[in-house]
Design a protein around this motif. Structure first.
Motif, short mmCIF file in Angstrom:
data_model
loop_
_atom_site.label_atom_id
_atom_site.label_comp_id
_atom_site.label_asym_id
_atom_site.label_seq_id
_atom_site.Cartn_x
_atom_site.Cartn_y
_atom_site.Cartn_z
N SER A 140 0.84 -1.20 0.00
CA SER A 140 0.00 0.00 0.00
C SER A 140 0.87 1.25 0.00
O SER A 140 1.85 1.33 0.74
N PRO A 141 0.56 2.24 -0.82
CA PRO A 141 1.33 3.49 -0.80
C PRO A 141 1.26 4.15 0.58
O PRO A 141 0.32 3.95 1.33
N LEU A 142 2.27 4.93 0.87
CA LEU A 142 2.32 5.73 2.09
C LEU A 142 2.12 7.19 1.70
O LEU A 142 2.84 7.70 0.83
N VAL A 143 1.14 7.86 2.31
CA VAL A 143 0.89 9.27 2.05
C VAL A 143 1.27 10.05 3.29
O VAL A 143 0.71 9.84 4.38
N ALA A 144 2.24 10.96 3.15
CA ALA A 144 2.72 11.74 4.30
C ALA A 144 3.42 12.99 3.78
O ALA A 144 4.13 12.93 2.77
N GLY A 145 3.22 14.11 4.48
CA GLY A 145 3.92 15.33 4.12
C GLY A 145 3.62 15.80 2.71
O GLY A 145 4.50 16.36 2.05
N GLU A 146 2.37 15.59 2.24
CA GLU A 146 1.95 15.95 0.89
C GLU A 146 2.81 15.27 -0.17
O GLU A 146 3.02 15.77 -1.26
N ARG A 147 3.28 14.07 0.18
CA ARG A 147 3.99 13.22 -0.76
C ARG A 147 3.37 11.84 -0.74
O ARG A 147 2.80 11.41 0.26
N VAL A 148 3.50 11.14 -1.86
CA VAL A 148 3.04 9.75 -1.96
C VAL A 148 4.27 8.89 -2.24
O VAL A 148 4.98 9.11 -3.23
N PHE A 149 4.51 7.92 -1.35
CA PHE A 149 5.66 7.03 -1.49
C PHE A 149 5.15 5.64 -1.89
O PHE A 149 4.21 5.12 -1.28
#
Length: 379
Positions: A140-149
């Protein structure tokens, strides 16, 4: 030839460029019957708060909890945000393709990956943008700090601007002869992104994509590539400065994310992630036997075999209890001090396919294979 091993496939598929092998078929043979559940003698209780429904789930779904909401998805590509209080629907989106991985969300943006290797980001029920991925994705992608990893099956990591999809960086690792097609580890720690890279955890600068540190969670041994396969599997759990997790069929352990060094690890052959608190780390082995270790030093605290072969989910530690789901839709609540079952309830009639996740108020949400979304709480 690149080969990938997966516990999600039902058979071996030989393709021109890849071989996918299910985790079950690695060992073969007839499967013994799961242990029958015993009558409970404790006074603990668990309540079903509400249930909702999405479509069936045939991919490695993670439930994303943020603030007062949960975000879930189904195989058809439907993504839904629900209120934690009552399961009320906040928004619903359809990405137009079946999903291979998801969902990640920070409460504002939600991200999933399709079987056609497209990363899709949603805001308030509207698709914002799509990006083609070069490799399959099961984490699953990680969404944090207005970024998608995003972590691909080849364990490369990609960072995108959450608002416009602009690619920020890519971190690739040297190719391995054997790769695990299984959700990997991806978790934030302060200003560091911690990712699974084979049997190692790596600390990555989320702004530049450069490596800060690496540390082995396991030290694979064996005479062939399959025996030495020990990729980190999710979910990873953060406890203060520690990141705790599992290496596939190899070990459970905790690393110091502040120092980038291993604190402890213990041999334990399993394929699902762990649960943890400041007091203990809990993991389920290949036979669904649960073991608890002291978080600070890995000392063994207890072992429970009352759920043998019941195909347990990754555990979740909440307060003085451990939540874990099984293949019959039961959710079990165990005492952290003894490992003894205190309460159980049947959330649905199909297998629980997500690791339990919780909000600060103790509400726990799980999803069944049939798409049932269930919120519960222990008393």
């Amino acid at each position: 030839m690149t080969r990938r091993v997966s516990r999600w496939g039902a058979a071996c598929l030989v393709l021109p460029l890849a071989v996918w092998v299910s985790g079950c078929s690695l060992f073969g043979g007839d499967t013994p019957k799961p242990k029958e559940l015993q009558a409970l003698t404790s006074a603990g209780t668990a309540r079903l708060l509400w249930s909702s429904r999405v479509g069936s789930v045939e991919f490695p779904l993670a439930v994303a909890a943020s603030g007062d909401r949960f975000t879930v998805a189904d195989s058809s590509g439907t993504v839904v945000a629900l209120r934690a209080q009552d399961g009320g629907e906040l928004w619903r989106a359809q990405v137009g393709d079946k999903l291979a991985a998801g969902v990640g969300s920070d409460g504002r943006f939600a991200a999933v990956v399709t079987r056609n290797q497209e990363l899709v980001v949603i805001e308030a029920g509207q698709v914002l943008w799509r990006k083609a991925m070069k490799s399959p994705v099961m984490t699953s992608p990680l969404v944090a700090g207005e970024r998608v990893f995003v972590q691909a099956v080849d364990r490369s990591v990609h960072a995108f601007d959450a608002q416009d999809g602009r690619k920020l960086w890519e971190l690739a690792r040297p190719g391995d002869a054997l790769l695990l097609a299984h959700p990997g580890g991806l978790i934030p720690y302060k200003d560091t992104l911690v990712v699974g890279q084979g049997p190692r955890l790596a600390g990555v600068d989320p702004l530049r994509g450069t490596m800060r540190w690496e540390a082995n969670l396991a030290n694979p041994r064996g005479t062939n590539e399959v025996e030495r396969l020990a990729d980190v599997v999710g979910p990873l759990v953060r406890v203060g400065d520690l990141i705790c997790g599992r290496a596939f069929q190899s070990a459970v352990g905790c690393l110091s994310a502040a120092r980038g060094s291993l604190v402890w690890n213990r041999q334990n052959a399993g394929s699902v992630g762990v649960g943890a608190s400041p007091e203990l780390v809990v993991g389920s082995d290949a036979l669904s036997r649960l073991t608890a270790w002291r978080t600070t030093n890995g000392e063994s605290l207890w072992t429970s075999d009352e759920f043998e072969r019941r195909q347990l989910t990754a555990p979740l530690v909440v307060g003085k209890g451990v939540w874990v789901g099984d293949f019959q839709g039961y959710m079990h609540w165990l005492d952290t001090a003894t490992g003894k079952a205190q309460a159980r309830l049947q959330a649905g009639s199909s297998p629980i396919v997500t690791a339990p996740v919780a909000l600060a108020d103790g509400t726990v949400v799980v999803v069944g294979k049939d798409g049932g979304v269930h919120a519960l709480r222990s008393d």
